[in-house]
Design a protein around this motif. Structure first.
Motif, PDB file in Angstrom:
ATOM      1  N   ARG A  38       0.509  -1.506  -0.396  1.00 22.87           N
ATOM      2  CA  ARG A  38      -0.231   0.217   0.037  1.00 22.87           C
ATOM      3  C   ARG A  38       0.984   1.298  -0.161  1.00 22.87           C
ATOM      4  O   ARG A  38       0.817   2.289  -0.576  1.00 22.87           O
ATOM      5  N   GLU A  91       1.391   4.584  -2.701  1.00 24.85           N
ATOM      6  CA  GLU A  91       1.196   5.130  -2.088  1.00 24.85           C
ATOM      7  C   GLU A  91       2.446   6.457  -3.017  1.00 24.85           C
ATOM      8  O   GLU A  91       2.257   7.484  -2.830  1.00 24.85           O
ATOM      9  N   HIS A 102       5.424   6.520  -1.005  1.00 24.63           N
ATOM     10  CA  HIS A 102       6.707   6.371  -0.909  1.00 24.63           C
ATOM     11  C   HIS A 102       7.791   5.447  -0.961  1.00 24.63           C
ATOM     12  O   HIS A 102       7.634   5.238  -1.726  1.00 24.63           O
ATOM     13  N   SER A 148      -5.248  -0.431   6.354  1.00 20.61           N
ATOM     14  CA  SER A 148      -5.906   1.210   5.779  1.00 20.61           C
ATOM     15  C   SER A 148      -6.003   1.614   7.526  1.00 20.61           C
ATOM     16  O   SER A 148      -5.615   2.773   7.877  1.00 20.61           O
TER      17      SER A 148
END
Length: 326
Positions: free
Chosen positions: A19, A23, A25, A219
């Protein structure tokens, strides 16, 4: 951001790495591969934003990061009880080392704590204010008390050295990349049903658990890390089932010739497990989204593929279910 994930090659850590990479990173995964597997994160190896370090957090680490997700610790009972001293060292020395790193580089640290800090709870459902009912000398104490002292360390560093800490109390989680031999309730029941073995339940099966799908947990962890909530937060699914009900759900989904078999109840098996997630809902705007049926279908397919890939090499007797495992 530059983000460090300890235990990032494990079941939860690898999904979190996915995840965060998606995103955009820069992600560094640290793992000693005691329970983590390189195959869980090998699809990122070679990516310019990804780094994998084979390292044990019991030893100090020098790295520049903005955030630390501290997930390193065996999380299934057969794994953490296999070497209880190592488990205690990981939770204590490992957490001290990561807090020391956070202090040096002024990073924010999120501790992956556990619902096991509540022990066999006398309060139901469990709120974050509940102090727990834990046996400090029982077979599970190396994990339960290790996580409790890790939380204590976080707040000592927050108070004394102004380290920004976040504490997630994670409830039972399942999904793809669970280890086939980890002994958790979900993996055991699914593998037993897929192989037409008896589905083994400890005691009468009236003890309850609440299962969340791994993407919901990820999440929740990200929402907590990026929030202003510094006190502990339950991350789990309040949908509660007895172990017997859960076994019947899996049996009906897979079919086959498995029968449900009851064996002697285990020591210190928590009888109730259900999170109160009022705090996560109100402060993080988080709650689980993936229905149990959907998550189970994906997990069953994963284990079906794993069994096909390891046909002739997987030894079902190597796994040993211990109830209450996350």
């Amino acid at each position: 951001m530059r983000i460090l994930i300890t235990g990032g090659a494990g079941f939860v850590g690898s999904h979190l790495a996915d995840r965060l990479m998606l995103e955009g990173h820069e992600v560094t995964v640290v793992d000693n591969f005691f329970t983590g597997r390189k195959r869980n994160i090998e699809h990122w190896i070679g990516h310019p934003n990804f780094e994998l370090i084979n390292h044990d957090v019991v030893n100090s680490l020098m790295i520049e990061v903005d955030q630390i997700y501290h997930l390193a610790c065996p999380a299934s009972p057969p794994h953490y009880m296999y070497n209880p001293i190592k488990t205690i060292k990981t939770s204590s020395l490992g957490t001290l080392n990561m807090l020391g790193l956070a202090k040096r580089v002024r990073a924010r640290l999120l501790l992956a704590s556990t619902s096991e800090v509540y022990g066999d709870p006398e309060e139901h459902p469990q709120k974050e204010e509940y102090w727990g009912h834990v046996n400090p000398i029982g077979p599970r104490a190396c994990y339960d008390e290790g996580k409790r002292v890790a939380e204590t360390m976080c707040y000592a560093y927050a108070k004394q050295d102004k380290v920004e800490v976040r504490v997630a109390r994670i409830f039972n989680t399942f999904g793809p990349r669970m280890h086939m031999n980890d002994g958790r309730v979900v993996s055991n029941f699914i593998l037993q049903a897929l192989q037409d073995e008896p589905i083994t339940i400890f005691g009468k099966g009236l003890q309850t658990r609440s299962f969340q799908y791994v993407s919901d947990l990820v999440s929740g962890l990200i929402a907590l890390m990026n929030s202003n909530v510094s006190s502990p937060v339950n991350i789990g699914n309040p949908e509660e089932h007895t172990i017997l009900e859960f076994a019947e759900i899996i049996k009906s989904k897979i079919g086959g010739g498995s029968v449900i078999s009851h064996v002697q109840a285990a020591e210190d098996d928590p009888q109730k497990r259900k999170p109160d997630i009022t705090k996560a809902r109100s402060l993080l705007n988080w709650e689980p989204k993936v229905p149990l049926d959907v998550g189970l279908e994906k997990t069953i397919q994963y284990f079906r593929n794993e069994l096909n890939a390891t046909k002739g090499t997987f030894q079902p007797n190597a796994r040993k279910q211990i109830p209450g495992s996350e």
